[in-house]
Design a protein around this motif. Structure first.
Motif, PDB file in Angstrom:
ATOM      1  N   PHE A  88      44.207  40.432  35.175  1.00  0.00           N
ATOM      2  CA  PHE A  88      43.367  40.419  33.978  1.00  0.00           C
ATOM      3  C   PHE A  88      43.698  41.611  33.084  1.00  0.00           C
ATOM      4  CE2 PHE A  88      40.883  38.434  37.379  1.00  0.00           C
ATOM      5  CZ  PHE A  88      40.531  37.242  36.786  1.00  0.00           C
ATOM      6  N   GLU A 136      41.705  44.053  32.456  1.00  0.00           N
ATOM      7  CA  GLU A 136      41.303  45.233  33.221  1.00  0.00           C
ATOM      8  C   GLU A 136      41.910  45.114  34.620  1.00  0.00           C
ATOM      9  OE1 GLU A 136      38.314  43.331  31.968  1.00  0.00           O
ATOM     10  OE2 GLU A 136      38.832  44.290  30.071  1.00  0.00           O
ATOM     11  N   THR A 183      40.546  45.295  37.409  1.00  0.00           N
ATOM     12  CA  THR A 183      39.677  44.473  38.247  1.00  0.00           C
ATOM     13  C   THR A 183      39.868  44.773  39.726  1.00  0.00           C
ATOM     14  OG1 THR A 183      39.895  42.783  36.558  1.00  0.00           O
ATOM     15  CG2 THR A 183      38.837  42.104  38.550  1.00  0.00           C
ATOM     16  N   LEU A 184      39.754  46.049  40.076  1.00  0.00           N
ATOM     17  CA  LEU A 184      39.829  46.428  41.488  1.00  0.00           C
ATOM     18  C   LEU A 184      38.415  46.679  41.991  1.00  0.00           C
ATOM     19  CD1 LEU A 184      42.771  48.971  41.243  1.00  0.00           C
ATOM     20  CD2 LEU A 184      42.872  46.553  41.821  1.00  0.00           C
ATOM     21  N   MET A 185      38.258  46.571  43.296  1.00  0.00           N
ATOM     22  CA  MET A 185      36.953  46.882  43.878  1.00  0.00           C
ATOM     23  C   MET A 185      36.897  48.399  44.093  1.00  0.00           C
ATOM     24  SD  MET A 185      36.818  43.765  46.636  1.00  0.00           S
ATOM     25  CE  MET A 185      38.379  44.186  47.363  1.00  0.00           C
TER      26      MET A 185
END
Lengths: 260, 293
Positions: free
Chosen positions: A86, A88, A90-92
């Motif tokens: 994506f 961003e 978008t990591l946890m």
């Protein structure tokens, strides 16, 4: 090193036919969109903002149903077949880099131990093998994006969908990641469908650029960038690059007139 | 200056002056940080010392009798003399508080998970959770003690009613605050509902839950104390609030102060331990627990 066959000899992977999407019965985002992606392609979807590029990607990813038309896959297609990056990273944030890349395997029921060789390999491809125990907050924006790319390619997907992945990065980092992405692609020969609103980026990266019209979006022209890979910084300053950029830019102007 | 390419000029670095300017600023910043660090501990301590001294002077100079306002030294002596009696009472209050907090965590988190799993469930029950929260416990407590025979259970119910709402509302908010891109990613990888809850929603909700827990810890103590006031009956198994009431009836004002001190200390202890717990769980990744660099 895997060898990607020349463009006209690549088998078809994905075909989008007469795709249309209308939101809430009134906002028509797409109308009659056609696109074919062959195995090993690097295809960019280029268009003005709001032209439905991301909507196409979401439908290909199976996150959204088309209103009309269809998306057809050649061969077997399951939940590990698609990798997504994506805009961003978008990591946890609560998980280390390694555990972030583990996610697709974990959701498929695979233990960290058994997935570790694949995770290591993916992190190696993006040059982050030393950071597997780091947490996302300890990494720079560009490094986070690399982790996101590693996660997308770790499952060896049939296609990696990228939704303006480098748009939020600074230009220096973006150039570096553009370069590294091409190197990566030539190493593993993956298929990439890349959404961007940057003419320069699409020319530098792709074999093929699908220029979309403004809303309701469809593909107006396809431009084939004949420059062979690997492409490096010399290509960025070459006259052929400038010529491709001009053609693409004109086509983009044309596509915006088309809708109006 | 001559350059090979048009428009390019390489200015020489002027290192000495900038480096010194930076150092002076760094030094000022360092001094300010050190002052802040010392002040954080010393200033409250100074306020405490001054207050106790002022209290003592107030009592001594005005010759206030100890059954109206005891001096700090008398409170301290009472605390020491009645220590075992007060400790027994503290044990009762603490037991109720912690038990209520535990039930509030189970109930609050359980209900929050149910709410996020079923929209219908949330729509049906959430308004009543709010009603329970906004109705003052002191007005519900007498009713509870009419219908519940066991005093301890009654106290527990009161403390629970007060404590569970912040946990419920914070955890619900947290479970619904997942990053939408991550949610999409979970869908693309075919995650089950349970996997999404376990690997995405619960970790996202953790900081929210811990924030609620810190509030609930203090509220559980307040709930336990208020309920004890309402319950009012003496005998074995009476907590600190009852000790205050009883001491008040007997005009043992120093003991009231001693018990009050213990309640306040208990509240602080609960808050500090929950903050520490929260810090330990979040220190690796959450903004709230990270040291400023």
């Amino acid at each position: 090193m895997s060898v990607v066959p020349p463009m006209d000899k690549r088998p078809e992977l994905l075909s989008v036919k007469q795709l249309g999407k209308t939101f809430n019965g009134e906002v028509e985002a797409l109308r009659g969109m056609n696109l074919t992606v062959n195995s090993g392609d690097f295809v960019s979807l280029l268009g003005p903002s709001g032209c439905g590029k991301s909507t196409v990607l979401r439908m290909i990813a199976g996150l959204m149903e088309p209103t009309t038309g269809r998306i057809g896959w050649q061969g077997e297609h399951g939940s590990g077949s698609i990798g997504v990056v994506f805009q961003e990273p978008t990591l946890m944030p609560w998980a280390s880099v390694e555990k972030n890349v583990w996610l697709p395997f974990r959701l498929a029921g695979q233990s960290l131990k058994s997935a570790r060789p694949r995770i290591r390999e993916a992190l190696g491809l993006v040059g982050l093998e030393e950071f597997s125990d780091s947490y996302p907050r300890e990494l720079s924006g560009g490094m986070k994006m690399r982790v996101s790319i590693a996660r997308a390619l770790a499952t060896n997907p049939r296609v990696i969908l990228m939704d303006e992945p480098f748009a939020a990065l600074d230009e220096i980092t973006r150039f570096k990641l553009n370069h590294d992405l091409l190197e990566l692609k030539s190493k593993i020969g993956c298929t990439i469908l890349f959404v961007t609103h940057s003419v320069f980026e699409s020319v530098f990266l792709s074999d093929r650029i699908a220029v979309m019209t403004a809303r309701p979006g469809r593909v107006l022209t396809e431009i084939t960038v004949g420059e062979p890979y690997p492409r490096d910084d010399d290509f960025r300053t070459s006259s052929s690059y400038a010529a491709y950029c001009r053609v693409t830019s004109e086509s983009l102007q044309q596509s915006m007139l088309e809708a109006a | 200056m001559h350059s090979e390419s048009p428009g390019i000029r390489n200015p020489a670095p002027d290192a000495s002056s900038t480096a010194q300017a930076m150092d002076a600023e760094e030094h000022r910043r360092f001094m300010r940080r050190r002052l802040e660090r010392i002040g954080k501990w010393c200033l409250p301590l100074a306020v405490l010392v001054f207050t106790v001294w002022f209290w003592d002077r107030l009592v001594v100079v005005n010759e206030i009798p100890h059954y109206i306002l005891p001096g700090p030294s008398l409170v301290w002596e009472t605390l020491a003399a009645d220590f075992w009696l007060l400790l027994e009472a503290l044990k009762v209050t603490l037991q109720i508080t912690l038990l209520a907090l535990a039930v509030a965590v189970i109930g609050g988190v359980g209900l929050a998970v149910l709410f996020t799993q079923s929209r219908l469930f949330e729509m049906s029950l959430f308004p009543y959770a709010v009603v329970l929260q906004v109705t003052p416990i002191i007005s519900i407590a007498p009713l509870i003690f009419i219908y519940v025979d066991n005093k301890i259970v009654g106290l527990l119910i009161c403390a629970w009613i007060v404590a569970f709402f912040p946990i419920l509302s914070n955890t619900t908010l947290g479970l619904n605050s997942t990053d939408h891109n991550l949610r999409d990613l979970f869908r693309i990888y075919g995650a089950s509902r349970w996997q999404r809850l376990k690997h995405l929603q619960i970790p996202t909700a953790l900081p929210y839950f811990l924030g609620g827990l810190r509030i609930a810890g203090g509220l559980a103590l307040i709930g336990a104390v208020v309920a004890e006031y309402v319950a009012g009956t003496g005998g074995i198994g009476s907590g600190l609030a009852f000790t205050i009431l009883e001491a008040g009836y007997r005009l043992q004002i120093p003991r009231m102060f001693a018990a009050l001190l213990l309640i306040a200390a208990t509240g602080v202890l609960i808050f500090v331990s929950l903050s520490l717990f929260s810090h330990l769980l979040l220190r690796k990744w959450h903004e709230s627990a990270l040291k400023k660099e």
